[in-house]
Design a protein around this motif. Structure first.
Motif, PDB file in Angstrom:
ATOM      1  N   LEU A  44       0.610  -1.004  -0.047  1.00 54.85           N
ATOM      2  CA  LEU A  44       0.031  -0.140  -0.226  1.00 54.85           C
ATOM      3  C   LEU A  44       0.630   1.243  -0.184  1.00 54.85           C
ATOM      4  CD1 LEU A  44      -2.697  -0.763   2.977  1.00 54.85           C
ATOM      5  CD2 LEU A  44      -3.099  -0.831   0.303  1.00 54.85           C
ATOM      6  N   ALA A  45       1.911   1.438   0.873  1.00 59.77           N
ATOM      7  CA  ALA A  45       2.710   2.783   0.492  1.00 59.77           C
ATOM      8  C   ALA A  45       3.525   3.140  -0.199  1.00 59.77           C
ATOM      9  CB  ALA A  45       3.343   2.442   1.950  1.00 59.77           C
ATOM     10  N   PHE A  46       3.762   2.113  -0.824  1.00 64.17           N
ATOM     11  CA  PHE A  46       4.436   1.878  -1.764  1.00 64.17           C
ATOM     12  C   PHE A  46       4.492   2.787  -3.124  1.00 64.17           C
ATOM     13  CE2 PHE A  46       8.326  -0.586   0.371  1.00 64.17           C
ATOM     14  CZ  PHE A  46       8.756   0.542   1.807  1.00 64.17           C
ATOM     15  N   THR A  47       3.609   1.804  -3.569  1.00 61.27           N
ATOM     16  CA  THR A  47       2.385   2.071  -4.568  1.00 61.27           C
ATOM     17  C   THR A  47       1.252   3.589  -4.018  1.00 61.27           C
ATOM     18  OG1 THR A  47       1.381  -0.108  -4.633  1.00 61.27           O
ATOM     19  CG2 THR A  47      -0.091   1.908  -5.582  1.00 61.27           C
ATOM     20  N   PHE A  48       1.482   3.865  -3.635  1.00 60.54           N
ATOM     21  CA  PHE A  48       0.303   4.990  -3.308  1.00 60.54           C
ATOM     22  C   PHE A  48       1.810   6.747  -3.278  1.00 60.54           C
ATOM     23  CE2 PHE A  48      -3.382   3.353  -1.476  1.00 60.54           C
ATOM     24  CZ  PHE A  48      -3.984   3.254  -2.745  1.00 60.54           C
ATOM     25  N   ALA A  49       2.911   5.957  -2.982  1.00 58.70           N
ATOM     26  CA  ALA A  49       3.926   7.386  -2.544  1.00 58.70           C
ATOM     27  C   ALA A  49       4.407   7.500  -4.168  1.00 58.70           C
ATOM     28  CB  ALA A  49       5.434   6.050  -1.938  1.00 58.70           C
ATOM     29  N   ASN A  50       4.688   6.085  -4.470  1.00 55.62           N
ATOM     30  CA  ASN A  50       4.679   5.973  -6.648  1.00 55.62           C
ATOM     31  C   ASN A  50       3.583   6.878  -6.853  1.00 55.62           C
ATOM     32  OD1 ASN A  50       7.191   4.487  -5.825  1.00 55.62           O
ATOM     33  ND2 ASN A  50       5.911   2.478  -6.141  1.00 55.62           N
ATOM     34  N   THR A  51       2.226   6.817  -6.702  1.00 56.52           N
ATOM     35  CA  THR A  51       1.703   7.798  -6.898  1.00 56.52           C
ATOM     36  C   THR A  51       1.923   9.160  -6.823  1.00 56.52           C
ATOM     37  OG1 THR A  51      -0.209   5.737  -6.172  1.00 56.52           O
ATOM     38  CG2 THR A  51      -1.519   7.781  -7.479  1.00 56.52           C
ATOM     39  N   VAL A  52       1.476   9.571  -5.736  1.00 51.92           N
ATOM     40  CA  VAL A  52       2.099  10.995  -5.721  1.00 51.92           C
ATOM     41  C   VAL A  52       2.952  11.247  -6.731  1.00 51.92           C
ATOM     42  CG1 VAL A  52       3.474  12.374  -3.780  1.00 51.92           C
ATOM     43  CG2 VAL A  52       1.713  10.581  -3.187  1.00 51.92           C
ATOM     44  N   GLU A  53       4.083  10.797  -6.613  1.00 52.91           N
ATOM     45  CA  GLU A  53       5.489  11.510  -7.582  1.00 52.91           C
ATOM     46  C   GLU A  53       4.684  11.498  -9.343  1.00 52.91           C
ATOM     47  OE1 GLU A  53       9.046  12.603  -8.523  1.00 52.91           O
ATOM     48  OE2 GLU A  53       8.921  11.125  -6.608  1.00 52.91           O
TER      49      GLU A  53
END
Length: 548
Positions: free
Chosen positions: A240-249
């Motif tokens: 979850l965390a890494f997917t949405f961190a990439n989304t922010v990018e």
């Protein structure tokens, strides 16, 4: 947050109390849950299905309206073989296509390159030119069937080939629907099929966002993938965390490039794994919708249409075992049920023999039948979010959200996904989780039926492999025939124009960049190959090497 190897034990265990249990993500699991464990503000934390924050689903009636798209993954050596499997699955009731490409195609390498030797057609279909795309899609109604393509570094080229193949069949691009994965950040994190450095790669993704919003409005320009992060050893929290961190990018860069968030965000799609812990996986999908809804509204000021998380799910490849492969039928059924209970929009179920080889037709058909039984016979589709209100599931949902947000904050402290990748943060966190999981398997603490418990001493069955050498020779011959028949001058001009325009993308701060997708389409139409187009871009951007 990752679970430690030495797990704590209840102090009363010696007096007959059971030892503490933890979910696969390390969340402590109580013996029983009560109302106080799931005290929530219904409107703020849950809401009805179809209403912000979409915890209970993105549609008011969910599967009572229509079932999820049943999209089985296929890619077999040649385009003609893959097309035959596509048509078999469509005849069996599949409702969408999903394409696996071989490693040379993923890496921008033609089948006739020495670098492709021994890899052509092995893990997916080999696509060199638009003629292969025509063969891949023969007799498939592209204006009625949605197609997903698992492709990243060369995603823009494969999208261009799909568009050209359709138009040469008389199908306008605005009638096409489907998805390209196009998620390069997770390639740097978990898979490794990158070609170019992050800066121009991310700028190219923004260009694909622009192109799809303007010209292929029913196409999803990216599928932001937690799946491969999970396959590399991440926990559900890290997924979850890494997917949405990439989304922010991705979203931040698109907005910085001048795109209005609501012009492209409604077509963003996501791709998650589903593993064996039924309740943690259901809770993960529910937490994902809530995290995304608040992220898009509060961080980017997006509309509700842009805050609806739409995602594809694939059952966990790393959960399959070569030992006692028929056990995988049960694992896949549990995972498919979790995906449906969690509200997925699209689902691929793995074949039981995929730990041994590419799935046989029998295994692929049974995997599709598994989805159909879950959808039509289990009752899961009768009501939206049937596990809502479970004290256990609501507690897990909130705890997964809390831990994922904490981990996202750590990424933000590092400057976002791109700097965190350069620092090795994601890779180290995932590697640690994978190592700890393996220790638990080897100690027997994590049980894998047929592997570390209930084994039968039998060797895994052997599935005959195709003659890849002959397949490679035939593919190389097809590529040579296309190159011999095309207008070499037109190809050279198209590739030169593309390389010239690409130079503006090498500078991250450059403004007024030319549109690249029309130039890639021109090169594809001239019968330039995947490798030639990749080389043209690489001449302007260079080749990425970790640590460089």
């Amino acid at each position: 947050m990752t679970a430690g190897v030495n797990r704590p034990v209840d102090a009363a265990a010696g007096r007959g109390a059971p030892p503490e249990r933890l979910s696969p993500s390390g969340i402590p699991i109580a013996p029983v849950y009560r109302p106080a464990d799931a005290a929530l503000d219904y409107d703020a934390e849950l809401g009805d299905p179809g209403r912000f924050p979409f915890t209970r689903g993105v549609q008011p009636t969910m599967y009572r309206g229509r079932l999820w798209t049943m999209r089985q993954y296929a890619g077999f050596g040649t385009a003609a073989e893959t097309n035959a499997r596509f048509r078999l699955l469509l005849e069996a009731g599949q409702t969408g296509l999903s394409t696996a490409f071989d490693l040379p195609t993923q890496m921008g390498i033609d089948s006739d390159s020495p670098r492709a030797l021994g890899e052509v057609g092995r893990v997916g279909v080999a696509i060199d030119t638009v003629e292969d795309m025509h063969a891949l899609l023969a007799e498939i109604p592209l204006d009625r069937v949605s197609t997903s393509m698992t492709i990243n570094a060369t995603a823009s080229t494969l999208l261009a080939m799909y568009v050209v193949a359709a138009e040469e069949r008389g199908i306008a691009r605005e009638k096409l629907s489907g998805t390209i994965q196009n998620d390069i950040l997770k390639e740097y994190i978990a898979r490794g099929t990158y070609v170019y450095p992050p800066g121009p790669s991310l700028a190219l993704i923004t260009e694909v966002f622009r192109f799809c919003a303007a010209e292929v409005p029913s196409w999803n320009p990216i599928s932001i993938s937690g799946y491969h992060i999970r396959e590399a050893g991440a926990t559900a929290v890290q997924e979850l965390a890494f997917t949405f961190a990439n989304t922010v990018e991705y979203v931040s860069r698109a907005v910085a490039a001048g795109l209005d968030v609501d012009s492209f965000a409604p077509r963003l799609s996501f791709f998650f794994a589903c593993h064996n812990d039924l309740f943690e996986e259901v809770a993960k999908f529910r937490a994902a919708r809530r995290i995304y809804a608040r992220l898009m509204r509060d961080h980017f000021g997006a509309s509700e249409a842009s805050a609806r998380l739409r995602f594809h799910t694939q059952t966990g490849g790393v959960t399959l075992t070569a030992q006692q492969p028929l056990n995988n039928v049960v694992r896949v059924a549990v995972q498919a049920l979790a995906a449906a209970l969690g509200g997925t929009q699209s689902l691929h179920t793995n074949g039981y023999d995929e730990a041994l080889a590419l799935p046989t037709a029998e295994a692929a058909t049974l995997a599709l039948r598994t989805q159909q039984i879950v959808g039509y016979e289990s009752g899961v589709a009768s009501t939206a979010d049937p596990l809502a209100g479970s004290y256990y599931v609501e507690h897990l949902t909130s705890e997964l959200e809390r831990r994922a947000l904490e981990l996202m904050a750590r990424v933000e402290e590092l400057g976002g996904s791109a700097p965190a990748i350069a620092a090795g943060f994601f890779q180290e966190e995932i590697g640690r989780s994978a190592y700890e999981h393996q220790l638990r398997v080897e100690s027997g603490e994590t049980v894998i039926v047929g592997v570390n418990r209930f084994g039968d001493g039998q060797e895994p069955p052997v599935i005959p492999a195709p003659d890849f050498s002959a397949l490679e020779r035939d593919q190389v011959a097809r590529l040579a025939a296309v190159k011999a028949a095309r207008d070499g001058t037109a190809v050279g001009l198209a590739l030169g124009a593309l390389a010239d325009a690409a130079r503006a993308y090498a500078d991250e701060g450059a403004a007024g960049r030319p549109a690249l997708m029309p130039l890639i389409i021109d090169a594809v139409r001239a019968r330039a190959s995947v490798g030639e187009i990749s080389d043209a871009l690489e001449r302007s951007w260079g080749h990425y090497r970790p640590g460089s």
